[in-house]
Design an enzyme around this catalytic site. Sequence first.
Site, PDB file in Angstrom:
ATOM      1  N   CYS C 149       0.828  -1.210   0.000  1.00 52.50           N
ATOM      2  CA  CYS C 149       0.000   0.000   0.000  1.00 52.50           C
ATOM      3  C   CYS C 149       0.859   1.256   0.000  1.00 52.50           C
ATOM      4  CB  CYS C 149      -0.989  -0.016   1.160  1.00 52.50           C
ATOM      5  SG  CYS C 149      -0.252  -0.322   2.778  1.00 52.50           S
ATOM      6  N   ASN C 150       1.949   1.237   0.749  1.00 56.37           N
ATOM      7  CA  ASN C 150       2.871   2.372   0.701  1.00 56.37           C
ATOM      8  C   ASN C 150       3.531   2.467  -0.670  1.00 56.37           C
ATOM      9  OD1 ASN C 150       2.583   3.064   3.494  1.00 56.37           O
ATOM     10  ND2 ASN C 150       3.898   1.339   4.016  1.00 56.37           N
TER      11      ASN C 150
END
EC number: 1.2.1.38
Lengths: 342, 342, 342, 342
Positions: C149-150
Amino acid sequence: MTHKIAILGASGYTGAELVRLIAGHPNMEIVALAAERKAGQSMADVFPHLRHMDLPRLCRIDEIDFGSVDLCFCALPHKTSQEIIRDLPKTLKIVDLSADFRLRDPDAYETWYGNPHVALECQEEAVYGLTEFYREEICAARLVAGTGCNAATGQYALRPLIAAGVIGLDDIILDLKCGVSGAGRALKENLLHAELSEGTNAYAVGGTHRHLGEFDQEFSKLAGRPVRVQFTPHLIPVNRGILATTYVSGNAQDIHDTLTAAYADETFVEVLPFGQTPSTHHVRGSNFCHIGVTGDRIEGRAIVVAALDNLTKGSSGQALQNANLMLGEEEVTGLMMAPLFP
Amino acid sequence: MTHKIAILGASGYTGAELVRLIAGHPNMEIVALAAERKAGQSMADVFPHLRHMDLPRLCRIDEIDFGSVDLCFCALPHKTSQEIIRDLPKTLKIVDLSADFRLRDPDAYETWYGNPHVALECQEEAVYGLTEFYREEICAARLVAGTGCNAATGQYALRPLIAAGVIGLDDIILDLKCGVSGAGRALKENLLHAELSEGTNAYAVGGTHRHLGEFDQEFSKLAGRPVRVQFTPHLIPVNRGILATTYVSGNAQDIHDTLTAAYADETFVEVLPFGQTPSTHHVRGSNFCHIGVTGDRIEGRAIVVAALDNLTKGSSGQALQNANLMLGEEEVTGLMMAPLFP
Amino acid sequence: MTHKIAILGASGYTGAELVRLIAGHPNMEIVALAAERKAGQSMADVFPHLRHMDLPRLCRIDEIDFGSVDLCFCALPHKTSQEIIRDLPKTLKIVDLSADFRLRDPDAYETWYGNPHVALECQEEAVYGLTEFYREEICAARLVAGTGCNAATGQYALRPLIAAGVIGLDDIILDLKCGVSGAGRALKENLLHAELSEGTNAYAVGGTHRHLGEFDQEFSKLAGRPVRVQFTPHLIPVNRGILATTYVSGNAQDIHDTLTAAYADETFVEVLPFGQTPSTHHVRGSNFCHIGVTGDRIEGRAIVVAALDNLTKGSSGQALQNANLMLGEEEVTGLMMAPLFP
Amino acid sequence: MTHKIAILGASGYTGAELVRLIAGHPNMEIVALAAERKAGQSMADVFPHLRHMDLPRLCRIDEIDFGSVDLCFCALPHKTSQEIIRDLPKTLKIVDLSADFRLRDPDAYETWYGNPHVALECQEEAVYGLTEFYREEICAARLVAGTGCNAATGQYALRPLIAAGVIGLDDIILDLKCGVSGAGRALKENLLHAELSEGTNAYAVGGTHRHLGEFDQEFSKLAGRPVRVQFTPHLIPVNRGILATTYVSGNAQDIHDTLTAAYADETFVEVLPFGQTPSTHHVRGSNFCHIGVTGDRIEGRAIVVAALDNLTKGSSGQALQNANLMLGEEEVTGLMMAPLFP
């Protein structure tokens, strides 16, 4: 004169709160901090917010030389507490923050907590630690049993009213909103930020919360007859604070007068002007309890709301207040810090 | 000896924080609290969390007898501050919390704040209030200019490094995460709970935040050449706390050594062991600043993180620390309270 | 035509998010939900917010008849994922949300994750799941590896800029602010509400976060030379949302033009007008990514900020977007819900 | 067939929530969005989370061509609403979200809201919008008055019980915990993040909250005699959600049976298994209402808890549900999205 203090169960929130408060006390010195599972670690490892303090390293309880301790705070889980306290020197002054010595009746204890009591002798001598109402006994006590944080909040709202006979005894309802630190540092799914923030729910609904044991004991004793209240706690997404909204029958003005008179000389309990209501925002981090009274539009019904910080006035602040009395200190020493707002 | 204290701008968050802190100071007494729009009200009306204190009623500034005041904290908006301070007795000791006297160069002031300075004489004598670095001047000062809260956080991380020449001067980046109380009690849509909670955003992006004026002034002075940093603040849904993540070039171990040495004798600035990083959770409500240093996987790059409470070490705590020096008190008096956690 | 869907790891947050999204998809039907430790329970027991849905009971993976499944989402922990996926039918379409198939180089995988890869054959065929940049390969893929997600957030900000050569490659800094759901439903002390709310801290400082493996792989491939960025994630007290503040060298206007052109035809990536900055508040619960560009006061420096919801665009929404492509559905089906605000 | 929709008061939270919901409705198209003070702005300026949508620019009400509008949602403040609605075409279908048409008795309206009603003719024809209990009337209505969000929550818990006569009518207590979005987007000090987060308080204590007008009207009508309840709302630091904890006398099992039967065919109202309690976490962003029943330890006392999202089921979701009925659509169209958790 400096009192030597030990804290058992120093790795939990009430332990850390005790350290925070004692740091501001001119006549107390922490000589031992015990936490079985974290023995050997520094307090800064466990609670980095205390890293500026010069504190003893965490140790096991059996490593403490209790001969050089003046007073011991015991912030251990219930059941463990009685087993530990039973074996401590019989001359040691103790303030226990667990539930183990709150209930006078061993059967009531077993009913609410599920295990038989194994330190009946200690229980016998324990004094209930709601300072404003047991001040004299606490001054003379060796072992004081800190109250439940919910139990304290509800009692500040209701004790003077029951004692004075200005409210009905058979229709008392306590609806409590409780901050999450009251549940401790235990790893439970419902205490995760993602689960708990941004919502609220009731728990222990229907009269199953253990603090009812204290309400039953204390209110019945005051009234001279059995009193059973309805009590529903709710978990709200704040770290500190309990708001007790109590619904009672009675004349609101009489209720306000009674509370005002009862707490007129108390430093830590503030009764607001009639019709105002308190907020947990305004007691955070402090030892104060704010109480408000409002009459309902329905004749003969009133709402009494009490607010306090569960970790301070509801447990560790109360504990220090009691320790002050037991050690001959001024009751308020180390406890006059203003609330933190915002 | 008790110092008589006045606070102008007592109805804002920094004003309330000053009252909270001074309440724990053994040698200060608040004799006047001014708040123009709320003059006549009690402090309990404006800040119910202070209701237990015996405080003077809010008044207008022109009602204060400054002849009986030893030191005045001025927590007014910028621009107003200079107009008020210009007309206060020239012998009155003043700690100003606004931006008005932070910048030595009146042109820089006008550039960043948009209005010409109207109290140049006062500005001339003002001392920049970052205590650990201007201690001697502050002891001798009549007027001290409290720093910006973001400016303070960044400077604690970087000043010793710039002074020692252990980091590059042309690629410094400060990414700040700021609690909402730094924005004050103003009614703005983006500060509403419903708008601000549960999310984050950058603001004043691109080098437009006014605290850059302080960074430019102080860092350039330290380096003996112009230094301009990149600085992006972010609003996060917490009430108190600033975390400054600074990205620098240099040897991480040298950086850590330099910071450790620089703050070795400082009570309020704690440099963590190498590789540890601070959290705003652990300084909340206190006057401490925690700093951590980590080397990056990229050779020659390091991250220095500083955390403090914007209302305490970032403004009102700093102000009291400075006032202590100006009044000949111990610098730490009234400021040793432990952080509130959780 | 209705596609039969299985979800492995349905008791975690990404699993629940998949169920929420698929509930709004007209052409998908969930036929199996697996969660080893909670097998036998209803989804309503594990996630009461899904109680209105008619869902299969949780089961063990070996209870699933994969012959009747069209596509399987795998939301298991890394390492477990490769062991499970290795043994699934070789004809089954799979979208994996774990880290196991993101890195093309098995050595890089072992370096970042600590264990040797045991499903090299699957890894060989896996396609990196950043839809907007691997659309064609995903359409044809059997196994798609959802991104970190990052990693997704940073790539949306930077990929077109690296590809177009409008920014410097040797001084890229990504400072991320991450909501807590990205850490999953695991019971960790630092994820408790009492520990995490009301503060912030950096973690995995210094280039140790595993998503750097993805940045290195993708950015180097785009640039045709090694690119290593500095990346520091911070935990903030929000449940959903990642804000990536990226500091780059280059002409801000060129950067904005490049991003605007790159995403002109993309439904889910919105480039804001020049000088505006996004907020995670405005993408919560949605599959949108907002990107803003601002020039710094320092010539040749710019800030690019990207915001998305880590559980939606950052994982489960991305996964559904990819599944749509793999199944011949419209890419946006089931994903057009507006963000939830406030 | 696509229905043409106008929304008056589109710059408030209920307006934005209507847009969010209608975006997912297959047969509705927004043709006009009015907001007097923000006329001329784009919706993306006012609510950036809606920027991906193709929406008409905000306009003044008098700019709307109501001839081409099939149904108008009116999300204006009370008092303004009646003045506007009075002058709208008499054939236009209207769902009003204000308080102006909820009370059948104009005197009751004036008592609770302080101003005389000026659109009595409209009031005459208005139907109370609690869908599950006024379904038939709503289908045939031209003007539907959306309920108060607190009033809706309390009624879902209690209406079937009063109708069935299974609870006492003279000792009903509703203790509500309300998210902050219910207070709207107005700039008030107590709604600031710094003031509201991290604490809770009661408000409108003593029977002064205006939603009591609705409780009185509806409960008395159901019972065929006057019923007056005690109702205390509390503000909690969450954005969405109302939890109504109601204390009643009666047999808990009968109460559960009655509610279960009453809502057996309702899509949006879920009665939990006996003894379970709902949480606002599990209805956030959805049109569902969860209800739980528990017997108290005190014989003959029960607790009924209802949870819903004030912006969805409590106002805009309810409004869309009613609009569906008025337009001949399926009642649930556009409203089946799952709650957002976490």
